[in-house]
Write a protein that holds these residues in place. Sequence first.
Motif, short mmCIF file in Angstrom:
data_model
loop_
_atom_site.label_atom_id
_atom_site.label_comp_id
_atom_site.label_asym_id
_atom_site.label_seq_id
_atom_site.Cartn_x
_atom_site.Cartn_y
_atom_site.Cartn_z
N GLY A 152 16.50 -2.67 -20.86
CA GLY A 152 17.08 -3.89 -20.02
C GLY A 152 18.52 -3.43 -19.52
N LYS B 115 13.25 -0.82 -18.11
CA LYS B 115 12.91 -1.91 -18.03
C LYS B 115 12.83 -2.53 -19.67
CE LYS B 115 10.58 -2.52 -13.67
NZ LYS B 115 9.21 -2.74 -13.05
N GLN B 116 12.22 -1.68 -20.43
CA GLN B 116 12.25 -1.99 -21.85
C GLN B 116 13.50 -2.36 -22.49
OE1 GLN B 116 9.50 -2.95 -23.68
NE2 GLN B 116 8.82 -2.89 -21.50
N VAL C 161 10.99 4.52 -15.43
CA VAL C 161 11.09 3.19 -15.13
C VAL C 161 10.88 2.10 -16.06
CG1 VAL C 161 10.68 1.37 -13.45
CG2 VAL C 161 11.14 3.49 -12.61
N TRP C 162 9.68 2.26 -16.76
CA TRP C 162 9.33 1.41 -17.83
C TRP C 162 10.26 1.46 -19.19
CZ3 TRP C 162 7.75 2.15 -23.04
CH2 TRP C 162 7.36 1.02 -23.70
N ARG D 78 11.33 -1.77 -27.44
CA ARG D 78 12.78 -1.83 -27.11
C ARG D 78 13.61 -1.52 -27.85
NH1 ARG D 78 16.31 -7.16 -25.40
NH2 ARG D 78 17.53 -5.90 -24.09
#
Length: 165
Positions: free
Chosen positions: A101, A98-99, A94-95, A12
Amino acid sequence: MREALNSPRPARAAIAALLGFHAIRIGYLCALQLTDVRDGRPHIGEQVILLAQPAREHVSANLSYRTATWPASINPHLFIHARSWTSARPVASVWIGKQLGMSAQHTRLDRILDEAQATSGDARAICDLSGMSVGNAARYAIAINRTAKPPTLSGIDHSGPPGGS
């Protein structure tokens, strides 16, 4: 963004740094392979990015975490996760979101817009930052210059014709 940069999750923080400092395209983040990072510099196509120190530190921390967590991984990509470490597939955009945020694409575009504003629409600086074409960078420069208010003297706006017509 600050929360993502300071995240204890190395992937992240590295993603946030690469987007926040360098506006790397999301597709490139997904496709970035271990061999693309040499001497702390990502090589993306013809572009070699000299990483800002925080980005360099976060990418290094992610590499250390990746090696410690999945030492036998066959995946050649810089970013992997629990379901991808046994394959050669890149992570999905998408990942990445998501990471992070938040919207990775919006983060990238905000960074490009910030660079355009900071450089008064210098198309070369925008190209150097983002790897985009001169034509696309010129659109940012034009947008910045259109929104810039003309200078005023003594608080009186002299940008329009006298009499308001």
